[in-house]
Write an enzyme that holds these catalytic residues in place. Structure first.
Site, PDB file in Angstrom:
ATOM      1  N   HIS A 139     -10.573   2.183   1.858  1.00  0.00           N
ATOM      2  CA  HIS A 139      -9.703   2.548   2.987  1.00  0.00           C
ATOM      3  C   HIS A 139     -10.617   2.973   4.128  1.00  0.00           C
ATOM      4  O   HIS A 139     -11.565   3.738   3.927  1.00  0.00           O
ATOM      5  CB  HIS A 139      -8.792   3.709   2.595  1.00  0.00           C
ATOM      6  CG  HIS A 139      -8.066   4.335   3.744  1.00  0.00           C
ATOM      7  ND1 HIS A 139      -8.472   5.521   4.341  1.00  0.00           N
ATOM      8  CD2 HIS A 139      -6.976   3.927   4.438  1.00  0.00           C
ATOM      9  CE1 HIS A 139      -7.648   5.815   5.326  1.00  0.00           C
ATOM     10  NE2 HIS A 139      -6.733   4.877   5.407  1.00  0.00           N
TER      11      HIS A 139
ATOM     12  N   GLU B 233       0.833  -1.207   0.000  1.00  0.00           N
ATOM     13  CA  GLU B 233       0.000   0.000   0.000  1.00  0.00           C
ATOM     14  C   GLU B 233       0.871   1.262   0.000  1.00  0.00           C
ATOM     15  O   GLU B 233       1.827   1.349   0.776  1.00  0.00           O
ATOM     16  CB  GLU B 233      -0.891  -0.042   1.239  1.00  0.00           C
ATOM     17  CG  GLU B 233      -1.975   1.013   1.271  1.00  0.00           C
ATOM     18  CD  GLU B 233      -3.026   0.655   2.330  1.00  0.00           C
ATOM     19  OE1 GLU B 233      -3.491  -0.514   2.361  1.00  0.00           O
ATOM     20  OE2 GLU B 233      -3.368   1.531   3.140  1.00  0.00           O
TER      21      GLU B 233
HETATM   22 MG   LIG Z   1      -2.829   3.113   4.324  1.00  0.00          MG
END
Ligand SMILES: [Mg+2]
Length: 376
Positions: free
Chosen positions: A295, A219
């Site tokens: 997210h 990520e």
């Molecule tokens: Mg993150």
């Protein structure tokens, strides 16, 4: 049905001294966000979250959008979002404007769901009733918490997937991932998050060093604004690359998709533009053959919105033939804005997170708890 009143509610909680949590980019010593509370003329209440500095965005939401939202039919959420670009000619795409629009959009969809007696996921096209939560943990902390502790806790609570923070140097990355993998076991899904702390070649070297640990995705290997760097990492490494938590608006996400800069788009419902924008991003991802995994580092309202959205995300082309779990980020750090605002908190343990069946966001907000964290 029309909106009669809008309230933007800034919330903040200071973490105890020396208990800050964060990433390779630094630690947070407080958790803050802005809730949006809409009320219709016939008394329905809709909730949304604008995930951004609390008082800043509460003021922005009131000053820029209150007049436009009052009198609005919640079914016109998409028109509202489109107009936020048109009327916000100079500032419409900017980060905090998108956050305010997100909170209002989520609250409008909550109202639509409540008015027809259906969860938002059903309005979007519900595809699943259960998500696979991953323990978002292994933070870089002010008290130098050993990575063993959150990993053991995740296993004890039945998590089958986890994500940890790395990005402070390749040797440290290797040690953290090695320990996490050992404790989680070979069957668990393990993701890593650099929070944009490397440059492209450094990130490529780091990812290559981690090959033996079968990482599920990496990520933000480079800074969010370095789209060319993201694309170079994505082209070079075999592991899927994820980003999106620091990207705002369909225009930025389209660039990520067009340039094949990532494999996994990670919109935050409280930042990207709410359900309306997230749905556009899911369509974009499908047409570009990309994955979408929201997210989620939000309050309970943002978690609830992300759950409803995740329940609707298409898994094309895998849905029918290769069932793929919908991995859902569940922040495991101590944050009462996530754990204390609902009458019935979420239960992400034992490897499953149920998608609420109730109408709208499917949750009941404890308004007394909201007042406890209010800072205006
Ligand atoms: Mg993150």
């Amino acid at each position: 049905m029309e909106v009669r009143d809008i309230e933007a509610i800034p919330l903040s909680h200071s973490l105890p001294e020396k208990r800050g949590v964060g990433s390779a980019r630094g630690v947070h010593t407080n958790r803050a966000t802005t809730l949006i509370r809409l009320e219709t003329a016939d008394g329905l209440v809709g909730w949304g979250e604008a995930f951004a500095p609390a008082r800043t965005v509460a003021t922005l939401a009131q000053e820029q959008f209150a007049d436009r939202v009052k009198g609005l039919n919640p079914h016109d959420a998409e028109t509202f979002v489109e107009e936020s670009y048109t009327h916000g000619y100079h500032f419409g795409r900017s980060a905090f404007t998108r956050c305010a629009v997100s909170g209002i959009d989520i609250a409008l969809w909550d109202l639509v769901g409540k008015s027809v007696g259906a969860p938002v996921s059903e309005l979007l096209g519900r595809r699943r009733d259960v998500l696979e939560p991953y323990a978002s943990s292994g933070y870089i902390t002010e008290w130098n918490q050993p990575i063993e502790e959150p990993m053991r806790a995740a296993v004890a609570d039945g998590f089958t997937a986890a994500k940890i923070k790395i990005g402070r140097g390749i040797e440290d990355d290797y040690n953290r991932v090695s320990t996490a993998r050992e404790i989680l076991g070979d069957d668990a899904t393990l993701m890593v998050d650099f929070n944009g702390n490397y440059r492209a070649k450094q990130a490529i070297r780091a990812v290559n060093e981690l090959t033996e640990f079968n990482v599920g995705w990496v990520e933000e290997p480079v800074a969010a604004e370095d789209v060319d760097g993201l694309r170079r990492v994505t082209e070079t490494v075999d592991v899927p690359v994820a980003a999106g938590e620091a990207h705002f608006s369909r225009f930025e996400f389209e660039r990520l998709a067009d340039e094949r800069a990532v494999d996994v788009l990670q919109p935050n419902l409280g930042r990207c533009g709410g359900f309306t924008e997230a749905r556009a991003l899911a369509d974009l991802a499908m047409s570009k053959n990309l994955t979408v995994r929201p997210h989620v580092w939000n309050s309970a309202v943002g978690v609830a919105a992300a759950i409803q959205f995740a329940a609707s995300v298409p898994q094309y082309p895998h849905e029918a033939n290769i069932p793929e779990p919908l991995l859902f980020e569940y922040d495991r750090s101590s944050n009462p804005l996530r754990s204390d605002l609902l009458v019935e908190p979420f239960d992400p343990t034992d490897g499953e997170l149920a998608v609420p069946q109730g109408s709208g966001l499917g949750v009941e907000i404890d308004e007394a708890a909201v007042e406890r964290f209010r800072v205006d």
